[in-house]
Write a protein that holds these residues in place. Structure first.
Motif, PDB file in Angstrom:
ATOM      1  N   ARG A  73       8.294   8.897 -13.906  1.00 53.60           N
ATOM      2  CA  ARG A  73       9.803   9.141 -13.427  1.00 53.60           C
ATOM      3  C   ARG A  73       9.841   7.999 -12.167  1.00 53.60           C
ATOM      4  NH1 ARG A  73      10.895  15.198 -12.062  1.00 53.60           N
ATOM      5  NH2 ARG A  73      12.604  14.042 -10.661  1.00 53.60           N
ATOM      6  N   GLY A  74      10.964   7.332 -12.184  1.00 51.90           N
ATOM      7  CA  GLY A  74      11.257   6.824 -10.803  1.00 51.90           C
ATOM      8  C   GLY A  74      10.146   5.604 -10.467  1.00 51.90           C
ATOM      9  N   LEU A  75       9.927   5.565  -9.275  1.00 51.11           N
ATOM     10  CA  LEU A  75       8.876   4.530  -8.858  1.00 51.11           C
ATOM     11  C   LEU A  75       7.626   4.675  -9.883  1.00 51.11           C
ATOM     12  CD1 LEU A  75       8.965   2.631  -6.364  1.00 51.11           C
ATOM     13  CD2 LEU A  75       7.511   4.501  -5.163  1.00 51.11           C
ATOM     14  N   GLN A  76       7.237   5.534 -10.210  1.00 56.01           N
ATOM     15  CA  GLN A  76       5.856   5.532 -11.079  1.00 56.01           C
ATOM     16  C   GLN A  76       5.887   4.761 -12.088  1.00 56.01           C
ATOM     17  OE1 GLN A  76       4.419   9.449 -12.412  1.00 56.01           O
ATOM     18  NE2 GLN A  76       2.976   8.376 -13.785  1.00 56.01           N
ATOM     19  N   ILE A 116       0.940  -1.125   0.096  1.00 55.56           N
ATOM     20  CA  ILE A 116      -0.119  -0.020  -0.022  1.00 55.56           C
ATOM     21  C   ILE A 116       0.766   1.192  -0.048  1.00 55.56           C
ATOM     22  CG2 ILE A 116      -1.720   1.319   1.384  1.00 55.56           C
ATOM     23  CD1 ILE A 116      -3.026  -1.533   2.270  1.00 55.56           C
ATOM     24  N   VAL A 117       1.806   1.407   0.874  1.00 55.82           N
ATOM     25  CA  VAL A 117       2.821   2.418   1.069  1.00 55.82           C
ATOM     26  C   VAL A 117       3.368   2.681  -0.374  1.00 55.82           C
ATOM     27  CG1 VAL A 117       5.055   3.251   2.105  1.00 55.82           C
ATOM     28  CG2 VAL A 117       3.128   2.408   3.412  1.00 55.82           C
ATOM     29  N   VAL A 118       4.002   1.551  -0.888  1.00 56.78           N
ATOM     30  CA  VAL A 118       4.687   1.786  -2.255  1.00 56.78           C
ATOM     31  C   VAL A 118       3.665   2.391  -3.384  1.00 56.78           C
ATOM     32  CG1 VAL A 118       5.758   0.586  -4.308  1.00 56.78           C
ATOM     33  CG2 VAL A 118       6.443   0.275  -2.088  1.00 56.78           C
ATOM     34  N   SER A 119       2.344   1.709  -3.463  1.00 55.98           N
ATOM     35  CA  SER A 119       1.565   2.210  -4.229  1.00 55.98           C
ATOM     36  C   SER A 119       1.066   3.764  -4.132  1.00 55.98           C
ATOM     37  CB  SER A 119       0.106   1.457  -4.211  1.00 55.98           C
ATOM     38  OG  SER A 119       0.493   0.120  -4.185  1.00 55.98           O
ATOM     39  N   VAL A 120       0.780   4.004  -2.890  1.00 61.43           N
ATOM     40  CA  VAL A 120       0.752   5.295  -2.409  1.00 61.43           C
ATOM     41  C   VAL A 120       1.651   6.219  -3.001  1.00 61.43           C
ATOM     42  CG1 VAL A 120       0.116   7.147  -0.581  1.00 61.43           C
ATOM     43  CG2 VAL A 120      -1.173   5.153  -0.900  1.00 61.43           C
ATOM     44  N   LEU A 121       2.792   5.850  -2.684  1.00 57.86           N
ATOM     45  CA  LEU A 121       3.812   6.923  -2.905  1.00 57.86           C
ATOM     46  C   LEU A 121       4.003   6.945  -4.591  1.00 57.86           C
ATOM     47  CD1 LEU A 121       6.885   5.705  -0.440  1.00 57.86           C
ATOM     48  CD2 LEU A 121       5.499   7.998  -0.682  1.00 57.86           C
ATOM     49  N   ALA A 122       3.992   5.942  -5.353  1.00 61.51           N
ATOM     50  CA  ALA A 122       3.993   5.822  -6.744  1.00 61.51           C
ATOM     51  C   ALA A 122       2.897   6.547  -7.394  1.00 61.51           C
ATOM     52  CB  ALA A 122       3.910   4.334  -7.357  1.00 61.51           C
ATOM     53  N   THR A 123       1.740   6.770  -6.814  1.00 62.84           N
ATOM     54  CA  THR A 123       0.637   7.209  -7.373  1.00 62.84           C
ATOM     55  C   THR A 123       0.049   8.281  -6.873  1.00 62.84           C
ATOM     56  OG1 THR A 123      -1.147   5.990  -6.273  1.00 62.84           O
ATOM     57  CG2 THR A 123      -0.173   4.808  -8.453  1.00 62.84           C
ATOM     58  N   ARG A 124       0.840   8.884  -5.805  1.00 55.18           N
ATOM     59  CA  ARG A 124       0.323  10.194  -5.451  1.00 55.18           C
ATOM     60  C   ARG A 124       0.316  11.366  -6.179  1.00 55.18           C
ATOM     61  NH1 ARG A 124       3.822  11.787  -0.227  1.00 55.18           N
ATOM     62  NH2 ARG A 124       5.293  11.793  -2.087  1.00 55.18           N
ATOM     63  N   ASN A 125       1.561  11.510  -7.009  1.00 53.05           N
ATOM     64  CA  ASN A 125       1.781  12.655  -7.835  1.00 53.05           C
ATOM     65  C   ASN A 125       2.107  11.846  -9.160  1.00 53.05           C
ATOM     66  OD1 ASN A 125       1.392  14.890  -6.086  1.00 53.05           O
ATOM     67  ND2 ASN A 125       3.636  14.375  -5.053  1.00 53.05           N
ATOM     68  N   MET A 126       1.216  11.451  -9.872  1.00 50.10           N
ATOM     69  CA  MET A 126       1.270  10.958 -11.209  1.00 50.10           C
ATOM     70  C   MET A 126       1.584  12.019 -12.132  1.00 50.10           C
ATOM     71  SD  MET A 126       0.121   7.519 -11.164  1.00 50.10           S
ATOM     72  CE  MET A 126      -0.709   7.175 -12.517  1.00 50.10           C
ATOM     73  N   ARG A 127       2.482  11.692 -12.844  1.00 47.08           N
ATOM     74  CA  ARG A 127       2.808  12.504 -14.136  1.00 47.08           C
ATOM     75  C   ARG A 127       2.625  11.945 -15.337  1.00 47.08           C
ATOM     76  NH1 ARG A 127       7.774  15.784 -11.228  1.00 47.08           N
ATOM     77  NH2 ARG A 127       7.697  14.594  -9.610  1.00 47.08           N
TER      78      ARG A 127
END
Lengths: 164, 325
Positions: free
Chosen positions: B77-80, B62-73
């Motif tokens: 970039r990176g995690l996204q 959940i944390v990884v998903s939230v971090l990756a999709t919090r500011n979708m561009r």
């Protein structure tokens, strides 16, 4: 069951865990990511379509440009031809006028010459007559001054003229 | 020669291998228990180390998903990037098997795959099984509270509760999707197929085309097949859960034994093997779930074909395999 470690409470807990995880991941992972992927592919498709359109437009503009250029060239050719024709006409006109003028001048000069020649001829004739009478007078030792004599000389002279 | 890192690596490896036989540490064969160890008890509910490990896995996901999709561009970039790659590949894979039902079933398959692979791989991290807590177990002997040392974390799939729950979830969801796609009573005709007898009796009453007695016989066969189908659903649960449990548990035992025998370096290849096994098991679970769900949702076409006997054969949904990618 006990040896395998199966506890109904844990089984239910793990089931709940799974569906919870599924719900949360749907919200924070699948939906946003799939939406983003879809949006991006739509955008790329749009971009490609736009590029195609632009290419088509460029080709159209190019064709239009070529057409205009051709048109302009043809027009220029027409204008040049027209100008050349006009110039030729003008040249012809100027030439004709100059020729006419020259002709007129020449005629005028010839006429003048003729007139002068005639005048000179008349004067010369008079002088010749006088000289002839003078000479005849000298020869005859008397004046040959009577009109009858003059008339005689004149006739002679005109005979000469006619004879020549 | 002495400057080459390769040389020193070789020396170090050899030293470590020799060290295996003359080290001062007391390494014991790990206590092997099929059941997950209880770490604590909250309000009468025993908390096992596998349950904690599942929570950790869930939290990581959940944390990884939230971090990756919090500011979708738009430009990832990176995690996204990583997350998008994983989701896209998974989606394409499910689509290649399930075809048009992919948007419906994707969350189930993806969650199964991600949970299993992350849990398996995290179970190989140092700390799992090696961080030990003391737990005052109410022992069998009355009064004597034996203090036993139990690992705080243990790979979630080494507990039958977890794998059974996952298997039940998979099979349950395949029923749910079957009902959603095929329709409520029609889907369950798969298990209790009484179409032929109904047609037979309708024919007898003159309310439909007459069918022979042979059709009644086929009706009994249908019923028997329905029982087999029902039995099959339970078999799926068992095979799903025991396959996953068996593989990961065996891997854990194998690693424990290898570490007991050769604590240094020599057990590394087996760690690599377990990384592979963990991924394969997640993949197998996801593939089979997808196939079963595709089967359940495709049932309609096959049944309708058999029902309206002279009708044009409808394309089977499973035949969409391999169309995507």
């Amino acid at each position: 069951m006990d040896k395998l470690g199966i506890i109904p409470g844990h089984l239910v807990a793990q089931l709940i865990n799974f569906f919870l995880l599924m719900g949360v991941l749907t919200l924070v992972l699948y939906k946003p990511v799939l939406r983003m992927l879809r949006e991006r592919s739509e955008r790329i498709a749009k971009g490609l379509a736009y590029a195609d359109e632009a290419e088509k437009r460029v080709a159209q503009a190019e064709a239009e440009y070529q057409r205009r250029l051709e048109e302009a060239r043809r027009e220029a050719q027409a204008i040049i031809a027209q100008a050349r024709e006009a110039a030729e006409k003008e040249r012809q006109a100027i030439l004709a006028r100059a020729q006419a003028e020259a002709e007129a001048e020449r005629a005028r000069v010839a006429e003048e010459l003729e007139r002068e020649r005639q005048a000179a001829l008349v004067a010369l004739r008079g002088q010749v007559a006088d000289l002839a009478i003078e000479a005849a007078g000298r020869v005859l030792r008397r004046a040959v001054d009577e009109p009858a004599h003059r008339q005689l000389v004149r006739e002679f002279l005109s005979q000469l003229e006619r004879g020549s | 020669m002495f400057r080459k890192p390769r040389f020193w690596l070789l020396v170090f490896t050899l030293a470590a291998l020799i060290f295996n036989f003359c080290h001062p540490f007391d390494i014991q064969l790990p206590h092997i228990s099929l059941a997950a160890e209880k770490v604590a008890t909250i309000g009468g509910f025993p908390i096992t180390n596998t349950l904690i490990a599942s929570w950790v896995t869930m939290a990581v996901l959940i944390v990884v998903s939230v971090l990756a999709t919090r500011n979708m561009r738009e430009v990832p970039r990176g995690l996204q990037n990583v997350v998008e790659l994983v989701v896209e590949k998974l989606y394409g894979f499910v689509e290649s098997i399930a075809g048009p039902h992919t948007p419906l079933i994707f969350p189930t398959i993806a969650t199964l795959f991600l949970f299993i692979i992350v849990s398996n791989w995290m179970g190989l991290l140092p700390g799992y099984l090696s961080i030990v807590v003391e737990h005052a177990a109410p022992s069998a002997h009355e009064g004597a509270h034996a203090v036993e040392k139990v690992p705080l974390l243990r790979s979630a799939a080494t507990d039958l509760n977890t794998t059974l729950a996952l298997a039940i979830a998979s099979v349950l969801m395949s029923q749910v999707y079957g009902v959603i796609v095929v329709g409520f009573p029609q889907y369950f005709l798969r298990f209790v197929n009484i179409r032929r007898p109904i047609a037979f009796f309708r024919g007898l009453q003159g309310r439909g085309p007459r069918t022979g007695v042979g059709s009644l016989l086929f009706g009994f066969i249908d019923l028997f097949i329905g029982v087999l189908e029902l039995f099959d659903e339970f078999t799926k649960i068992l095979s799903f859960s025991f396959r996953l449990f068996g593989n990961i548990f065996a891997g854990e035992v194998l690693l424990g034994v290898m570490v007991f025998l050769f604590p240094f370096v020599a057990s590394l290849p087996f760690l690599g093997l377990e990384i592979f096994v963990g991924a394969v098991q997640a993949f197998v679970f996801a593939v089979l779930s997808t196939a079963f769900i595709a089967q359940a949702t495709a049932h309609h076409g096959a049944e309708a074909e058999a029902h309206e006997e002279q009708s044009v054969p409808q394309p089977h949904v499973v035949s969409t395999v391999g169309q995507g990618t």
